[in-house]
Scaffold this motif. Sequence first.
Motif, mmCIF file in Angstrom:
data_model
loop_
_atom_site.group_PDB
_atom_site.id
_atom_site.type_symbol
_atom_site.label_atom_id
_atom_site.label_comp_id
_atom_site.label_asym_id
_atom_site.label_seq_id
_atom_site.Cartn_x
_atom_site.Cartn_y
_atom_site.Cartn_z
ATOM 1 N N ALA A 272 0.848 -1.188 0.000
ATOM 2 C CA ALA A 272 0.000 0.000 0.000
ATOM 3 C C ALA A 272 0.886 1.240 0.000
ATOM 4 O O ALA A 272 2.000 1.226 0.523
ATOM 5 N N TRP A 273 0.367 2.312 -0.579
ATOM 6 C CA TRP A 273 1.107 3.565 -0.649
ATOM 7 C C TRP A 273 1.608 3.990 0.727
ATOM 8 O O TRP A 273 2.745 4.390 0.888
ATOM 9 N N ARG A 274 0.741 3.854 1.735
ATOM 10 C CA ARG A 274 1.102 4.304 3.086
ATOM 11 C C ARG A 274 2.264 3.516 3.680
ATOM 12 O O ARG A 274 2.933 3.982 4.588
ATOM 13 N N ASP A 275 2.526 2.302 3.169
ATOM 14 C CA ASP A 275 3.651 1.503 3.655
ATOM 15 C C ASP A 275 4.951 1.839 2.936
ATOM 16 O O ASP A 275 6.023 1.442 3.378
ATOM 17 N N LYS B 116 -2.430 0.318 -4.397
ATOM 18 C CA LYS B 116 -1.366 -0.681 -4.217
ATOM 19 C C LYS B 116 -0.306 -0.474 -5.295
ATOM 20 O O LYS B 116 -0.613 -0.100 -6.425
ATOM 21 N N TYR B 117 0.937 -0.742 -4.943
ATOM 22 C CA TYR B 117 2.059 -0.550 -5.853
ATOM 23 C C TYR B 117 2.973 -1.757 -5.815
ATOM 24 O O TYR B 117 3.101 -2.428 -4.790
ATOM 25 N N VAL B 118 3.651 -2.010 -6.931
ATOM 26 C CA VAL B 118 4.650 -3.073 -6.994
ATOM 27 C C VAL B 118 5.979 -2.475 -6.544
ATOM 28 O O VAL B 118 6.412 -1.440 -7.055
#
Length: 65
Positions: free
Chosen positions: A26-29, A43-45
Amino acid sequence: MTRIAPYFEGQGIICYYDISAIQIKAWRDIIRLRILIQGRSRKYVVLTLKNKVMLDDYVRIKGIG
């Protein structure tokens, strides 16, 4: 081993990396800011890279740039 090579427009490829891990986060992570920004729930790779290998010169790919 899976590899990735960044392509620089107008120049080509000068290096490549081994991909040691692939995660979906997730972006926030990924970005740890304390302000609210649009898109924070997407969500991002995330690729973890290692073993950068430099080439002697830029390699151009036929048909690109």
